[in-house]
Write an enzyme that holds these catalytic residues in place. Structure first.
Site, PDB file in Angstrom:
ATOM      1  N   ILE A   1       1.834  55.341 112.231  1.00 31.08           N
ATOM      2  CA  ILE A   1       3.156  55.455 112.886  1.00 31.08           C
ATOM      3  C   ILE A   1       4.057  54.264 112.552  1.00 31.08           C
ATOM      4  O   ILE A   1       5.277  54.340 112.725  1.00 31.08           O
ATOM      5  CB  ILE A   1       3.066  55.630 114.427  1.00 31.08           C
ATOM      6  CG1 ILE A   1       2.307  54.479 115.093  1.00 31.08           C
ATOM      7  CG2 ILE A   1       2.495  56.980 114.802  1.00 31.08           C
ATOM      8  CD1 ILE A   1       2.481  54.440 116.615  1.00 31.08           C
TER       9      ILE A   1
ATOM     10  N   THR B   1       1.018  54.956 130.454  1.00 30.63           N
ATOM     11  CA  THR B   1      -0.120  54.799 131.361  1.00 30.63           C
ATOM     12  C   THR B   1       0.311  54.214 132.706  1.00 30.63           C
ATOM     13  O   THR B   1       1.321  53.508 132.784  1.00 30.63           O
ATOM     14  CB  THR B   1      -1.154  53.855 130.703  1.00 30.63           C
ATOM     15  OG1 THR B   1      -2.141  53.505 131.654  1.00 30.63           O
ATOM     16  CG2 THR B   1      -0.508  52.570 130.196  1.00 30.63           C
ATOM     17  N   ASP B   2      -0.510  54.452 133.732  1.00 27.95           N
ATOM     18  CA  ASP B   2      -0.245  53.827 135.040  1.00 27.95           C
ATOM     19  C   ASP B   2      -0.518  52.329 135.010  1.00 27.95           C
ATOM     20  O   ASP B   2      -0.091  51.588 135.901  1.00 27.95           O
ATOM     21  CB  ASP B   2      -1.068  54.506 136.146  1.00 27.95           C
ATOM     22  CG  ASP B   2      -2.583  54.452 135.935  1.00 27.95           C
ATOM     23  OD1 ASP B   2      -3.034  53.905 134.905  1.00 27.95           O
ATOM     24  OD2 ASP B   2      -3.315  54.955 136.808  1.00 27.95           O
ATOM     25  N   GLU B   3      -1.247  51.868 133.965  1.00 30.51           N
ATOM     26  CA  GLU B   3      -1.631  50.450 133.935  1.00 30.51           C
ATOM     27  C   GLU B   3      -0.438  49.516 133.789  1.00 30.51           C
ATOM     28  O   GLU B   3      -0.547  48.320 134.066  1.00 30.51           O
ATOM     29  CB  GLU B   3      -2.647  50.183 132.807  1.00 30.51           C
ATOM     30  CG  GLU B   3      -3.894  51.022 132.953  1.00 30.51           C
ATOM     31  CD  GLU B   3      -5.119  50.453 132.282  1.00 30.51           C
ATOM     32  OE1 GLU B   3      -5.078  49.310 131.788  1.00 30.51           O
ATOM     33  OE2 GLU B   3      -6.141  51.156 132.257  1.00 30.51           O
TER      34      GLU B   3
ATOM     35  N   TYR C   1      -3.490  45.264 126.475  1.00 32.62           N
ATOM     36  CA  TYR C   1      -3.223  46.702 126.310  1.00 32.62           C
ATOM     37  C   TYR C   1      -2.034  47.131 127.166  1.00 32.62           C
ATOM     38  O   TYR C   1      -1.062  47.718 126.653  1.00 32.62           O
ATOM     39  CB  TYR C   1      -4.464  47.528 126.684  1.00 32.62           C
ATOM     40  CG  TYR C   1      -4.156  48.979 126.944  1.00 32.62           C
ATOM     41  CD1 TYR C   1      -3.761  49.830 125.910  1.00 32.62           C
ATOM     42  CD2 TYR C   1      -4.235  49.517 128.237  1.00 32.62           C
ATOM     43  CE1 TYR C   1      -3.450  51.165 126.148  1.00 32.62           C
ATOM     44  CE2 TYR C   1      -3.931  50.850 128.483  1.00 32.62           C
ATOM     45  CZ  TYR C   1      -3.534  51.669 127.435  1.00 32.62           C
ATOM     46  OH  TYR C   1      -3.223  52.987 127.678  1.00 32.62           O
ATOM     47  N   SER C   2      -2.092  46.856 128.474  1.00 29.67           N
ATOM     48  CA  SER C   2      -1.028  47.366 129.344  1.00 29.67           C
ATOM     49  C   SER C   2       0.308  46.676 129.050  1.00 29.67           C
ATOM     50  O   SER C   2       1.372  47.292 129.169  1.00 29.67           O
ATOM     51  CB  SER C   2      -1.413  47.256 130.822  1.00 29.67           C
ATOM     52  OG  SER C   2      -1.790  45.950 131.165  1.00 29.67           O
TER      53      SER C   2
ATOM     54  N   LYS D   1       1.765  48.522 126.159  1.00 27.73           N
ATOM     55  CA  LYS D   1       2.311  49.821 126.582  1.00 27.73           C
ATOM     56  C   LYS D   1       3.616  49.614 127.359  1.00 27.73           C
ATOM     57  O   LYS D   1       4.567  50.395 127.228  1.00 27.73           O
ATOM     58  CB  LYS D   1       1.299  50.579 127.447  1.00 27.73           C
ATOM     59  CG  LYS D   1       0.033  51.004 126.726  1.00 27.73           C
ATOM     60  CD  LYS D   1       0.270  52.041 125.642  1.00 27.73           C
ATOM     61  CE  LYS D   1       0.680  53.393 126.194  1.00 27.73           C
ATOM     62  NZ  LYS D   1       0.833  54.396 125.110  1.00 27.73           N
TER      63      LYS D   1
ATOM     64  N   GLY E   1      -9.249  39.621 134.192  1.00 31.48           N
ATOM     65  CA  GLY E   1      -7.970  40.229 134.599  1.00 31.48           C
ATOM     66  C   GLY E   1      -8.115  41.667 135.078  1.00 31.48           C
ATOM     67  O   GLY E   1      -7.146  42.430 135.045  1.00 31.48           O
TER      68      GLY E   1
END
Ligand code: NAD
Ligand code: DAU
Length: 358
Positions: A59, A133-135, A159-160, A163, A293
């Site tokens: 991508i 994501t909800d994170e 990661y979060s 995002k 974390g």
């Protein structure tokens, strides 16, 4: 006109692509880089489907994406391509920034150039679905209300954070350029084709082999669980009737502590694995060093997508979990086929460093 799905060889992507074609919703182009998480074997049943095209690409490659958008007269992009495992993002965050942030940026840029060239109905109908994501909302206290679409962003892992950055870029492209972006923020998915680095497929894999079932910390972290087919249905509804520029929280209204999830799976395994005895799998549970974390609790208020788009989950956590365990037991060769050197290296990197606590 076709839709472009990115990351269609991954867990949610495979389920989305297969269901889209099963429902006969039209031509679909699947662009996937085939990282360790991408598996074309998931999609072998549609190899000869005239409505299906696979493209092996990244991508981050804006020119290739733009070429595909023009060539296939794409009516919508559903972006499911991402690096997705929190523990891997802690070990090695670079790839998360590259794919999740730069990759989303490249997709948005290609989409903007293409959208600017569209006229009439093709322009009115074009959509960019940012699957998030909800994170991104961070961690909730035990008694705090569930995340709504207005909750603040407080990501706690690489990661979060990656995002969250992608979500902000998507929002900016709608506000600044009018690109018709819609974002979904979903809770933990489970179901067929999930890579066994994530809790549920890992517990099935280890349980079947009689290996220990590692639970981080005290096992009381809470996640909300949604069967993958219900998430795919939510994405289709947002694509079809969501409000452009809007965000939609998606969840299963199924909060469970990790220990509750693992114990429920152990009980299903006791009943489903030939020769197993009651309590056998719970005996494999082992508490290991916590994730740095580690978010304590996620919970989703999904009332907006229910009220506006009429979406609701069809599977309860109990029915979905039973189906999922059975799928992995029936497809043991699928799990074996992805146990490459890369997977074994990951298990070693993540678990051998976590001292066993009990
Ligand atoms: P996954 O890790 O199973 O699959 C990701 C797919 O993306 C793989 O096929 C991989 O090959 C592909 N990919 C990775 N980098 C790429 C790149 N640079 N270019 C093209 N393809 C690339 O992921 P998943 O669990 O299916 O998640 C899909 C999306 O849904 C992600 O954006 C994730 O953040 C989001 N999400 C996942 C969950 C969940 O519980 N799994 C919950 C909410 C949201
Ligand atoms: O909430 C949505 C997110 O759900 C997605 O955005 C992510 O892509 C997806 O990976 C998932 O993230 P989690 O970190 O919640 O999923 P995971 O399966 O890795 O872990 C679920 C919980 O179980 C979490 O609290 C950590 C714990 N855990 C996980 C593993 C792999 C363990 O206790 N032991 C383990 O071995």
């Amino acid at each position: 006109m076709a839709i472009l799905v990115t990351g269609g060889a991954g867990f949610i992507g495979s389920n989305f692509v297969l269901e889209w074609l099963r429902l006969g919703l039209g031509p679909l182009v699947n662009l996937d880089k085939l990282t360790y998480a991408g598996n074309l074997r998931n999609l072998s049943s549609i190899d000869d489907d005239a409505d299906y095209t696979f493209v092996h690409a990244d991508i981050c490659d804006r020119d290739t994406v733009l070429q595909l958008l023009n060539e296939h007269r794409i009516s919508a992009i559903v972006n499911l391509a991402a690096e997705t495992h929190v523990d891997r993002s802690i070990h090695d965050p670079g790839e998360f920034l590259r794919t999740n942030v730069q990759g989303t940026f490249a997709l948005l840029e290609a989409a903007r150039a293409y959208y600017d060239s569209l006229v009439d109905e093709a322009r009115t109908n074009f959509r960019f679905i940012n699957v998030s994501t909800d994170e991104v909302y961070g961690s909730l206290d035990a008694d705090a209300p569930a995340f709504t679409e207005d909750s603040s962003y407080r990501p706690n892992s690489p990661y979060s954070a990656s995002k969250a950055a992608a979500d902000h870029l998507c929002r900016a492209y709608f506000s600044t350029y009018g690109l018709p972006v819609l974002t979904t923020n979903c809770s933990n998915n489970y179901g067929p084709f999930q890579f066994p680095e994530k809790l549920i497929p890992l517990v099935i894999r280890n349980g079947v082999r009689g290996e220990s079932l590692p639970i981080y910390g005290d096992g009381c972290n809470v996640r909300d669980w949604l069967y993958v087919g219900d998430h795919c249905d939510a994405i289709r509804r947002v694509l079809e009737s969501g409000q452009v520029g809007g965000t939609y929280n998606v969840g299963g209204d199924a909060e469970r502590t990790n220990i509750e999830v693992v114990e429920a799976m152990c009980d299903i395994l006791d009943e489903s694995v030939a020769g197993a005895t009651p309590g056998q799998h719970r005996g494999l549970i082992s508490f290991v060093a916590d994730r740095p974390g580690h978010d304590r609790r996620y919970a989703i208020d999904a009332s907006k997508i229910r009220d506006e788009l009429g979406w609701q989950p069809t599977e309860s956590f109990e029915t979905g979990l039973q189906k999922t365990v059975q799928w992995y037991l029936d497809n043991e060769e699928w799990t074996q086929s992805i146990e490459t050197g890369e997977y074994r290296d990951w298990l070693e990197a993540n678990y051998e460093l976590r001292a066993c606590r009990s």
